[in-house]
Motif scaffolding. Structure first.
Motif, PDB file in Angstrom:
ATOM      1  N   GLY A 172       0.654  -1.307   0.026  1.00 58.21           N
ATOM      2  CA  GLY A 172      -0.077   0.097  -0.010  1.00 58.21           C
ATOM      3  C   GLY A 172       0.921   1.263  -0.027  1.00 58.21           C
ATOM      4  O   GLY A 172       0.185   2.454  -0.101  1.00 58.21           O
ATOM      5  N   CYS A 173       2.184   1.162   0.033  1.00 57.64           N
ATOM      6  CA  CYS A 173       2.983   2.386  -0.009  1.00 57.64           C
ATOM      7  C   CYS A 173       3.391   2.732  -1.253  1.00 57.64           C
ATOM      8  O   CYS A 173       3.944   1.886  -2.140  1.00 57.64           O
ATOM      9  CB  CYS A 173       4.255   2.309   0.785  1.00 57.64           C
ATOM     10  N   HIS A 174       2.800   3.865  -1.798  1.00 53.58           N
ATOM     11  CA  HIS A 174       3.180   4.387  -2.913  1.00 53.58           C
ATOM     12  C   HIS A 174       2.938   5.834  -3.360  1.00 53.58           C
ATOM     13  O   HIS A 174       2.518   6.261  -2.415  1.00 53.58           O
ATOM     14  CB  HIS A 174       2.282   3.706  -4.201  1.00 53.58           C
ATOM     15  N   GLY A 175       3.183   6.402  -4.412  1.00 48.05           N
ATOM     16  CA  GLY A 175       3.272   7.792  -4.682  1.00 48.05           C
ATOM     17  C   GLY A 175       3.961   8.214  -5.815  1.00 48.05           C
ATOM     18  O   GLY A 175       3.876   7.383  -6.941  1.00 48.05           O
ATOM     19  N   SER A 176       4.094   9.538  -5.924  1.00 45.97           N
ATOM     20  CA  SER A 176       4.493   9.937  -7.231  1.00 45.97           C
ATOM     21  C   SER A 176       5.828  11.056  -6.892  1.00 45.97           C
ATOM     22  O   SER A 176       5.926  11.550  -5.967  1.00 45.97           O
ATOM     23  CB  SER A 176       3.634  10.923  -8.053  1.00 45.97           C
ATOM     24  N   TRP A 177       6.596  11.090  -8.001  1.00 48.87           N
ATOM     25  CA  TRP A 177       7.858  11.730  -7.945  1.00 48.87           C
ATOM     26  C   TRP A 177       8.100  12.542  -9.162  1.00 48.87           C
ATOM     27  O   TRP A 177       7.630  12.257 -10.342  1.00 48.87           O
ATOM     28  CB  TRP A 177       9.104  11.404  -7.186  1.00 48.87           C
ATOM     29  N   VAL A 178       9.131  13.502  -9.487  1.00 50.62           N
ATOM     30  CA  VAL A 178       9.256  14.262 -10.575  1.00 50.62           C
ATOM     31  C   VAL A 178      10.935  14.158 -10.443  1.00 50.62           C
ATOM     32  O   VAL A 178      11.594  14.472  -9.878  1.00 50.62           O
ATOM     33  CB  VAL A 178       9.144  15.669 -10.690  1.00 50.62           C
TER      34      VAL A 178
END
Length: 262
Positions: free
Chosen positions: A238-244
């Motif tokens: 469940g650990c997720h996200g976004s980055w640049v």
């Protein structure tokens, strides 16, 4: 000339004098209106500030809306309609690039005014058009990749103790580092110490080691410059996200407490 003749003549002069005064007053009143206004004499559309006082101290209007309300100044047609200049616009320019390189976005085009409207002429039409678009650049397939990451304690480059002597060793390629700015992280990242450090706006170094590289000599989901991509922690459900992605460096190792692509 007798007394009666002089009386008739005097009466005639008086009557003519009054007639001349009346006619002059009438003409001056009729001339009052749009011509007396400061520039612009006439206005487009409905403009309650576009008015003038007649010599009778009544209000009359010099906007195009006065034709509907029938309260135009007496010289409106002569001053405004006969001297009106309609708006003239040029051709449409080209459509701009889609605002989204991947997925739904918008594009627009504009045109310039060649001749602005004056003296109550026809107003200018729309100068900008916008429509939807769907970006599908070459980078879109990369943008859809989700990076799988682990903490740097899971070093992948190690010697396999079960490797047979006759087995060919896999060619080891130089690692490279990618520096990415975290934009989002889910709440499920908090329980683990390493994933809890993946907080918004933190700069993270992610290392791509030889064993994680594909045939194209890169790690899947290693990001795109100035484009948001996504990541998921392989060992934290469940650990997720976004980055640049901000930059990268060839032949390097990330410092301690960094992450690895898997």
């Amino acid at each position: 000339m007798g007394a009666h003749g002089w009386s008739a003549a005097r009466l005639g002069f008086v009557v003519c004098g009054y007639l001349a005064l009346f006619c002059g007053e009438f003409v001056s009143r009729a001339e009052a209106g749009c011509r007396e206004r400061a520039s612009p004499n006439c206005c487009t559309g409905r403009n309650n500030e576009c008015f003038e006082y007649t010599k009778r101290k009544t209000v009359c209007y010099c906007d195009t809306y006065c034709q509907k309300t029938r309260d135009c100044c007496e010289d409106y047609r002569r001053v405004c309609q006969l001297s009106a200049i309609d708006c003239v616009v040029g051709s449409w320019g080209p459509w701009s690039s889609c605002t989204s390189p991947c997925g739904v976005g918008s594009t627009e085009r504009i045109r310039q005014v060649s001749v602005p409207p004056r003296n109550g002429g026809t107003p200018c039409p729309d100068l900008k058009q916008r429509r939807g678009c769907f970006g599908n650049n070459a980078i879109c397939s990369t943008a859809k990749e989700v990076a799988k990451i682990l903490p740097d304690s899971f070093k992948r480059n190690f010697k396999d103790p079960w490797r047979r002597p006759h087995m060919m060793m896999k060619e080891e390629k130089a690692s490279y580092c990618v520096y990415l700015r975290v934009k989002q992280a889910s709440a499920a990242c908090n329980p683990k110490l390493w994933s809890a450090q993946l907080v918004r706006e933190r700069l993270v170094c992610a290392e791509c080691q030889s064993d994680a590289m594909s045939k194209s000599n890169r790690c899947g989901g290693d990001g795109l410059v100035s484009t948001r991509t996504f990541w998921a922690a392989a060992s934290v459900p469940g650990c997720h996200g976004s980055w640049v992605r901000e930059s990268s460096s060839e032949g390097c190792r990330c410092p301690p407490y960094s992450v690895l692509f898997v």
